[in-house]
Design an enzyme around this catalytic site. Structure first.
Site, PDB file in Angstrom:
ATOM      1  N   SER A  40       0.814  -1.217   0.000  1.00  0.00           N
ATOM      2  CA  SER A  40       0.000   0.000   0.000  1.00  0.00           C
ATOM      3  C   SER A  40       0.848   1.267   0.000  1.00  0.00           C
ATOM      4  O   SER A  40       0.309   2.365   0.022  1.00  0.00           O
ATOM      5  CB  SER A  40      -0.904   0.000   1.231  1.00  0.00           C
ATOM      6  OG  SER A  40      -0.143   0.143   2.412  1.00  0.00           O
TER       7      SER A  40
ATOM      8  N   THR B 272      -1.839   2.900   3.633  1.00  0.00           N
ATOM      9  CA  THR B 272      -1.026   4.127   3.659  1.00  0.00           C
ATOM     10  C   THR B 272      -0.242   4.063   4.946  1.00  0.00           C
ATOM     11  O   THR B 272      -0.648   3.356   5.865  1.00  0.00           O
ATOM     12  CB  THR B 272      -1.975   5.360   3.740  1.00  0.00           C
ATOM     13  OG1 THR B 272      -2.712   5.451   2.542  1.00  0.00           O
ATOM     14  CG2 THR B 272      -1.252   6.664   3.996  1.00  0.00           C
TER      15      THR B 272
ATOM     16  N   THR C 235       1.804   6.973   0.482  1.00  0.00           N
ATOM     17  CA  THR C 235       0.899   5.912   0.026  1.00  0.00           C
ATOM     18  C   THR C 235       1.047   5.624  -1.461  1.00  0.00           C
ATOM     19  O   THR C 235       1.512   6.488  -2.216  1.00  0.00           O
ATOM     20  CB  THR C 235      -0.566   6.347   0.291  1.00  0.00           C
ATOM     21  OG1 THR C 235      -1.434   5.246   0.047  1.00  0.00           O
ATOM     22  CG2 THR C 235      -0.989   7.497  -0.609  1.00  0.00           C
TER      23      THR C 235
ATOM     24  N   ARG D 244      -5.255   9.842 -10.459  1.00  0.00           N
ATOM     25  CA  ARG D 244      -6.067  10.061  -9.246  1.00  0.00           C
ATOM     26  C   ARG D 244      -5.166  10.423  -8.061  1.00  0.00           C
ATOM     27  O   ARG D 244      -4.129   9.820  -7.845  1.00  0.00           O
ATOM     28  CB  ARG D 244      -6.862   8.795  -8.935  1.00  0.00           C
ATOM     29  CG  ARG D 244      -7.703   8.848  -7.643  1.00  0.00           C
ATOM     30  CD  ARG D 244      -6.992   8.258  -6.450  1.00  0.00           C
ATOM     31  NE  ARG D 244      -7.847   8.168  -5.271  1.00  0.00           N
ATOM     32  CZ  ARG D 244      -7.420   7.840  -4.055  1.00  0.00           C
ATOM     33  NH1 ARG D 244      -6.139   7.591  -3.858  1.00  0.00           N
ATOM     34  NH2 ARG D 244      -8.249   7.766  -3.042  1.00  0.00           N
ATOM     35  N   VAL D 245      -5.573  11.430  -7.324  1.00  0.00           N
ATOM     36  CA  VAL D 245      -4.828  11.834  -6.137  1.00  0.00           C
ATOM     37  C   VAL D 245      -5.725  11.621  -4.922  1.00  0.00           C
ATOM     38  O   VAL D 245      -6.893  12.028  -4.932  1.00  0.00           O
ATOM     39  CB  VAL D 245      -4.402  13.319  -6.243  1.00  0.00           C
ATOM     40  CG1 VAL D 245      -3.755  13.799  -4.957  1.00  0.00           C
ATOM     41  CG2 VAL D 245      -3.450  13.511  -7.424  1.00  0.00           C
ATOM     42  N   GLY D 246      -5.199  10.989  -3.906  1.00  0.00           N
ATOM     43  CA  GLY D 246      -5.979  10.750  -2.688  1.00  0.00           C
ATOM     44  C   GLY D 246      -5.781  11.853  -1.664  1.00  0.00           C
ATOM     45  O   GLY D 246      -5.327  12.958  -1.985  1.00  0.00           O
TER      46      GLY D 246
ATOM     47  N   THR E 244      -5.588   7.470   7.271  1.00  0.00           N
ATOM     48  CA  THR E 244      -5.533   6.431   6.248  1.00  0.00           C
ATOM     49  C   THR E 244      -6.979   6.047   5.957  1.00  0.00           C
ATOM     50  O   THR E 244      -7.866   6.299   6.773  1.00  0.00           O
ATOM     51  CB  THR E 244      -4.764   5.180   6.719  1.00  0.00           C
ATOM     52  OG1 THR E 244      -5.432   4.628   7.865  1.00  0.00           O
ATOM     53  CG2 THR E 244      -3.323   5.494   7.096  1.00  0.00           C
ATOM     54  N   GLY E 245      -7.199   5.423   4.813  1.00  0.00           N
ATOM     55  CA  GLY E 245      -8.559   5.032   4.455  1.00  0.00           C
ATOM     56  C   GLY E 245      -8.999   5.719   3.183  1.00  0.00           C
ATOM     57  O   GLY E 245      -8.163   6.264   2.452  1.00  0.00           O
TER      58      GLY E 245
HETATM   59  N1  ASP Z   1      -5.865   7.370   1.957  1.00  0.00           N
HETATM   60  C1  ASP Z   1      -5.264   6.704   0.839  1.00  0.00           C
HETATM   61  C2  ASP Z   1      -5.837   7.227  -0.432  1.00  0.00           C
HETATM   62  O1  ASP Z   1      -7.028   7.435  -0.506  1.00  0.00           O
HETATM   63  C3  ASP Z   1      -5.418   5.250   0.845  1.00  0.00           C
HETATM   64  C4  ASP Z   1      -5.381   4.585   2.174  1.00  0.00           C
HETATM   65  O2  ASP Z   1      -5.045   5.151   3.170  1.00  0.00           O
HETATM   66  O3  ASP Z   1      -5.726   3.421   2.279  1.00  0.00           O
HETATM   67  O4  ASP Z   1      -5.101   7.359  -1.370  1.00  0.00           O
END
Ligand code: ASP
Length: 355
Positions: free
Chosen positions: A89, A206, A224, A234-236, A257-258
């Site tokens: 991840s 992440t 991440t 795509r940007v998180g 995270t998430g």
């Molecule tokens: N927060 C990260 C994203 O959306 C992914 C993750 O934390 O699992 O890119």
């Protein structure tokens, strides 16, 4: 005439208001307010990270105790995970985008100077957190993306590497081949995976790492590979200051995270820090940010289940300037890593919903 109030009075009132709001709107927050929240004496170093950060908090604390700057300590901590091919991840070995290309996001924020740097959708660079720190230190910008971020890294001597491990390539190929029976990609015969399973599978992960040193300096880093199989570009939330990371040296630091989309639309890390400033404990502030996010995405529609609860996972981590720390997850079962100056441990996170 404007009425004046001192910072101390503001914090006191905020604490009362914050606690009352929480009690009325979120019974889960009260249930969760237990032994998971630490009350630490001031002046003691802390490192807090997502659950995949046990080695990272250990490393960062060793550095803090040797007198390192907290931002350097968090970057060195997360570098262990960026370099680890088994963590799919983050960094090297991270799951790729829908084209099979690994694209990484990272941010750093330094408390004492209240400055930040970030990179997004950067390819071929194993340690985006180091590049994010250079964006902070060596440019007048806060965020570089894609090919520009890569050129900036190369200009600073970073080397391009193939970040796609064999394991990640095979996972991507399986997803690609099972995505549709109406395209020209065919899965290998005799594979014992129920049809539709791999196609539905989208994983995330992440590392967020926050540090407080015994001189009261705060810093944080989030890094991440983002959502697996994401659309290229795509940007998180991880490189978005206020969403995946936020630090205010007078108050505290928070990260996440998430599901990044849910967090970007609700700026959770900023909210956690602001609520700590109003007197909420780190754990209460994390729960409140989750509650706000769940409410926000309920209105968004496609991010909720039929029962109105979120259909995604999200976690916040926080440490305040006094050294108190906490974490909360949208659903039960979340954990996080902490080094409290004595030892590194995995702790149970508070949660908003049991399932
Ligand atoms: N927060 C990260 C994203 O959306 C992914 C993750 O934390 O699992 O890119």
């Amino acid at each position: 005439m404007k009425s004046k109030c001192t910072r101390r009075e503001f914090l006191k009132d905020g604490a009362i208001l914050g606690a009352a709001t929480l009690a009325v709107s979120n019974p889960a927050a009260l249930r969760a307010d237990g032994p998971r929240t630490s009350a630490a004496p001031a002046g003691v170093a802390r490192v807090v990270a997502s659950a995949n950060g046990l080695a990272a908090v250990q490393r960062a604390m060793e550095l803090l105790q040797a007198g390192a700057d907290p931002l350097d300590a968090t970057v060195a901590g997360v570098n262990l995970v960026e370099d680890d091919p088994e963590d799919m991840s983050v960094g090297y070995g991270g799951l790729p985008n829908e084209d099979g290309i690994v694209e990484l996001d990272a941010s750093v924020m330094d408390g004492p100077t209240h400055s930040s740097g970030a990179v997004a959708a950067i390819q071929n660079i194993k340690n985006p957190s180091k590049v994010a720190k250079l964006v902070m230190e060596r440019t007048r910008h806060c965020l570089l993306v894609g090919p520009g971020a890569l050129r900036f890294a190369l200009a600073h001597g970073f080397k391009e590497e193939n970040l796609l491990t064999e394991k990640a390539r095979l996972a991507w190929l399986e997803w690609k081949e099972r995505l549709s029976d109406r395209d020209n990609w065919i899965p290998e015969r005799n594979q014992n995976i129920p049809p539709g399973l791999a196609a539905a599978m989208s994983t995330y992960g992440t590392i967020n790492c926050l540090a407080l040193d015994d001189r009261g300096r705060l810093a944080g880093t989030t890094t991440t590979s983002g959502l697996s199989w994401k659309i290229a570009g795509r940007v998180g939330d991880s490189p978005i200051i206020g969403a995946g990371l936020y630090v205010d040296n007078a108050i505290g630091a928070a990260g996440s995270t998430g599901l990044g989309e849910a967090n970007i639309m609700n700026l959770g890390s900023y909210a956690v820090v602001q609520d700590m400033g109003r007197g909420l404990s780190p754990e209460q502030a994390c729960l409140k940010a989750l509650e706000r996010t769940a409410e926000g995405t309920r209105r968004t529609g496609r991010l909720s289940r039929p029962d109105g609860r979120p259909n995604y996972g999200l976690n916040f981590y926080a440490v305040n300037a006094k050294g108190e720390f906490g974490s909360a997850s949208m659903f039960a079962g979340g954990t996080y890593a902490v080094h409290d100056g004595m030892q590194a441990a995995i702790r149970e996170a508070a949660y908003l919903y049991d399932k």
